[in-house]
Design an enzyme around this catalytic site. Structure first.
Site, PDB file in Angstrom:
ATOM      1  N   LYS A 195       0.848  -1.198   0.000  1.00  0.00           N
ATOM      2  CA  LYS A 195       0.000   0.000   0.000  1.00  0.00           C
ATOM      3  C   LYS A 195       0.881   1.245   0.000  1.00  0.00           C
ATOM      4  CE  LYS A 195      -2.075   2.335   3.316  1.00  0.00           C
ATOM      5  NZ  LYS A 195      -1.829   3.692   2.745  1.00  0.00           N
ATOM      6  N   GLU A 241      10.516   0.913  10.014  1.00  0.00           N
ATOM      7  CA  GLU A 241      11.478   1.994   9.803  1.00  0.00           C
ATOM      8  C   GLU A 241      10.737   3.270  10.169  1.00  0.00           C
ATOM      9  OE1 GLU A 241      12.928   2.713   5.848  1.00  0.00           O
ATOM     10  OE2 GLU A 241      14.115   4.376   6.600  1.00  0.00           O
TER      11      GLU A 241
HETATM   12  P1  NAI Z   1       1.850   7.542   8.988  1.00  0.00           P
HETATM   13  O1  NAI Z   1       2.866   6.696   9.682  1.00  0.00           O
HETATM   14  O2  NAI Z   1       0.517   7.647   9.615  1.00  0.00           O
HETATM   15  O3  NAI Z   1       1.645   6.984   7.476  1.00  0.00           O
HETATM   16  C1  NAI Z   1       2.590   6.186   6.814  1.00  0.00           C
HETATM   17  C2  NAI Z   1       1.891   5.041   6.100  1.00  0.00           C
HETATM   18  O4  NAI Z   1       1.187   4.259   7.060  1.00  0.00           O
HETATM   19  C3  NAI Z   1       0.844   5.481   5.083  1.00  0.00           C
HETATM   20  O5  NAI Z   1       0.838   4.562   4.003  1.00  0.00           O
HETATM   21  C4  NAI Z   1      -0.456   5.369   5.876  1.00  0.00           C
HETATM   22  O6  NAI Z   1      -1.583   5.192   5.059  1.00  0.00           O
HETATM   23  C5  NAI Z   1      -0.187   4.138   6.706  1.00  0.00           C
HETATM   24  N1  NAI Z   1      -0.983   4.047   7.930  1.00  0.00           N
HETATM   25  C6  NAI Z   1      -1.488   5.042   8.676  1.00  0.00           C
HETATM   26  N2  NAI Z   1      -2.164   4.542   9.731  1.00  0.00           N
HETATM   27  C7  NAI Z   1      -2.091   3.200   9.642  1.00  0.00           C
HETATM   28  C8  NAI Z   1      -2.576   2.126  10.437  1.00  0.00           C
HETATM   29  N3  NAI Z   1      -3.291   2.320  11.543  1.00  0.00           N
HETATM   30  N4  NAI Z   1      -2.280   0.854  10.063  1.00  0.00           N
HETATM   31  C9  NAI Z   1      -1.548   0.632   8.968  1.00  0.00           C
HETATM   32  N5  NAI Z   1      -1.061   1.604   8.170  1.00  0.00           N
HETATM   33  C10 NAI Z   1      -1.329   2.871   8.505  1.00  0.00           C
HETATM   34  O7  NAI Z   1       2.496   8.963   8.762  1.00  0.00           O
HETATM   35  P2  NAI Z   1       1.749  10.363   8.379  1.00  0.00           P
HETATM   36  O8  NAI Z   1       0.515  10.486   9.203  1.00  0.00           O
HETATM   37  O9  NAI Z   1       1.658  10.448   6.912  1.00  0.00           O
HETATM   38  O10 NAI Z   1       2.841  11.430   8.856  1.00  0.00           O
HETATM   39  C11 NAI Z   1       2.925  11.826  10.224  1.00  0.00           C
HETATM   40  C12 NAI Z   1       4.374  11.979  10.640  1.00  0.00           C
HETATM   41  O11 NAI Z   1       5.046  10.729  10.542  1.00  0.00           O
HETATM   42  C13 NAI Z   1       5.216  12.902   9.783  1.00  0.00           C
HETATM   43  O12 NAI Z   1       5.060  14.241  10.134  1.00  0.00           O
HETATM   44  C14 NAI Z   1       6.599  12.383  10.089  1.00  0.00           C
HETATM   45  O13 NAI Z   1       7.072  12.921  11.320  1.00  0.00           O
HETATM   46  C15 NAI Z   1       6.417  10.906  10.242  1.00  0.00           C
HETATM   47  N6  NAI Z   1       6.745  10.151   8.997  1.00  0.00           N
HETATM   48  C16 NAI Z   1       7.901   9.453   8.947  1.00  0.00           C
HETATM   49  C17 NAI Z   1       8.264   8.827   7.778  1.00  0.00           C
HETATM   50  C18 NAI Z   1       9.527   8.063   7.659  1.00  0.00           C
HETATM   51  O14 NAI Z   1      10.058   7.904   6.581  1.00  0.00           O
HETATM   52  N7  NAI Z   1      10.063   7.519   8.735  1.00  0.00           N
HETATM   53  C19 NAI Z   1       7.451   8.914   6.566  1.00  0.00           C
HETATM   54  C20 NAI Z   1       6.187   9.599   6.745  1.00  0.00           C
HETATM   55  C21 NAI Z   1       5.901  10.212   7.920  1.00  0.00           C
END
Ligand code: NAI
Ligand code: MG
Length: 397
Positions: free
Chosen positions: A174, A249
């Site tokens: 996804k 990660e």
């Molecule tokens: P997120 O961790 O919520 O989203 C990342 C992925 O996880 C997306 O594909 C999302 O659809 C999916 N996701 C969200 N909730 C989920 C759940 N309950 N179960 C399974 N999959 C789920 O990150 P978001 O909300 O886009 O960004 C928030 C903060 O996270 C950012 O401001 C940043 O600090 C951090 N982040 C870190 C990243 C990294 O590369 N380590 C990448 C993106 C965000």
């Protein structure tokens, strides 16, 4: 307006969910595509396809040599379509085109790396006493559920797809809801590369319900997640119920440490690159800049001087060094930290929304440097995931 479909069982199929998600160009906030917001039923269909391909399909009989060739074909396809993929990546996530080109080249390199590795995954013979023989075999884990973030959309996808293909797993992947377009474009190459139907399934949608449904599905054997620490915790907890293997990660608040005897110009450029590359939307961004006190004022001043000259604009403009943030949500989040920083520390440069010709419609923020930041301040402790640096002095190692 392109309305995309899901890729399940080797075909693009309509989602059962009638909900769609707008995909924007963050440089203009215009809607550039729509994708299905997959339901639990859609995820189940994808998992069933992956399960069939793993348990009953031809994939188990595909040799390591052939899996390697498939990965090399994917690499070739990425190189052939590199310009188009880089363009799409920039339009969807905002990053400067030069950086997107670098990412796409890296995608191809990643497929090649695992293409070479496919024939080199082998086990061990372990010496044991008596009349016994002990063999350690490496086998594919089964169906992998893969959840991808938005900051390096296709590259993060490649980092999950390539090793799983190499190992002989099948997968449901996804992309982030903000940035699904390059992975959907790559899916058009899967069949020609020789991937049997069901080996890779692409499901677009939100974290809830689609992401959560992948993680909790009983027929998913392994979960690989990249994203926020907050969601990572939920993923780990949910995976525990099914006793699944998990790789996470997550985020960070990485320090870059500069001593007085460092090459000064390299230090300035390194500090700026560390925190401002990819608009600071990097999990390993050098967001805390720790500087030995004797060079602190000079290094800070040089950083500020160069930060002022960073060209902001739509990433497709080749002169641009910093593009917009990926989404309204991320923009609001970073703006919030900019305002918090003004209360918690001293502002050296930036601190607001970036405005001016070509910027007003987009999600641009100014490259921002705070200094004399207390180590206990929230801006020094929490991941901002945007172009915001905290510079602070230190006295000794
Ligand atoms: P997120 O961790 O919520 O989203 C990342 C992925 O996880 C997306 O594909 C999302 O659809 C999916 N996701 C969200 N909730 C989920 C759940 N309950 N179960 C399974 N999959 C789920 O990150 P978001 O909300 O886009 O960004 C928030 C903060 O996270 C950012 O401001 C940043 O600090 C951090 N982040 C870190 C990243 C990294 O590369 N380590 C990448 C993106 C965000
Ligand atoms: Mg989230």
């Amino acid at each position: 307006m392109t309305v995309h479909a899901l890729y399940i069982g080797g075909r693009f199929v309509e989602a059962t969910s009638s909900r769609t998600l707008d995909v924007i160009d963050p440089a203009t906030q215009e809607v550039i595509a729509r994708v299905p917001d997959a339901s639990e039923a859609d995820v189940s269909a994808a998992v069933a396809a992956a399960r069939r391909a793993f348990d009953a399909g031809p994939w188990r009989e595909v040799t390591a040599q052939e899996r390697g060739r498939i990965l090399f074909r994917l690499a070739e396809a990425v190189r052939r379509r590199a310009a188009e993929l880089a363009d799409l990546e920039t339009r969807n996530c905002g990053k400067p085109i030069v950086e997107a080109e670098f990412d796409i080249a890296d995608v191809a390199t990643c497929f090649e790396y695992y293409g070479g590795l496919a024939t080199k995954v082998h086990g061990d013979v372990i010496p044991v006493p008596d009349n016994a023989m002990s063999l350690a075999l490496r086998e594919p884990a089964g169906v992998a559920g893969q959840i991808i973030p938005w900051n390096y959309p296709l590259l993060m996808a490649a980092w999950k797809l390539a090793p799983a293909i190499c190992a002989g797993c099948t997968m449901v992947i996804k992309p982030a809801e903000q940035t699904p377009l390059t992975l959907l474009a790559l899916a058009r190459e899967f069949e020609a590369a020789g991937l049997p139907p069901g080996v890779v399934n692409v499901v677009t949608g939100l974290g809830q319900p689609a992401g959560a449904a992948i993680v909790s599905h009983p027929e998913v054997d392994l979960v690989a997640f990249t994203g926020s620490a907050e969601t990572g915790r939920t993923v780990l907890r949910t995976a525990a119920d099914g006793i699944k293997k998990v790789s996470l990660e997550l985020g960070g608040k990485s320090p870059n440490i500069f001593f007085a005897d460092a090459d000064f110009e390299a230090a300035v450029d390194g500090a700026l690159f560390g925190v401002f590359v990819n608009q600071g939307e990097v999990c390993s961004a050098g967001s805390r800049v720790l500087v030995e006190r004797s060079v602190y004022p000079r290094l800070l001043e040089a950083m500020v001087e160069k930060a002022r000259r960073i060209t902001l604009g739509p990433g497709l403009d080749r002169r641009v060094k910093m593009g917009p943030l990926v989404s309204r949500e991320q923009f609001d989040r970073v703006r919030g930290y900019q305002e918090l920083g003004k209360r918690e520390a001293k502002l050296a440069v930036g601190g607001g929304r970036a405005t001016g010709a070509g910027l007003d419609a987009g999600l641009f923020v100014e490259p921002t440097i705070f200094y004399d930041v207390d180590h206990g301040a929230r801006i020094a402790r929490e991941e901002i995931f945007g172009p915001v640096a905290c510079v602070m002095p230190f006295d000794d190692e």
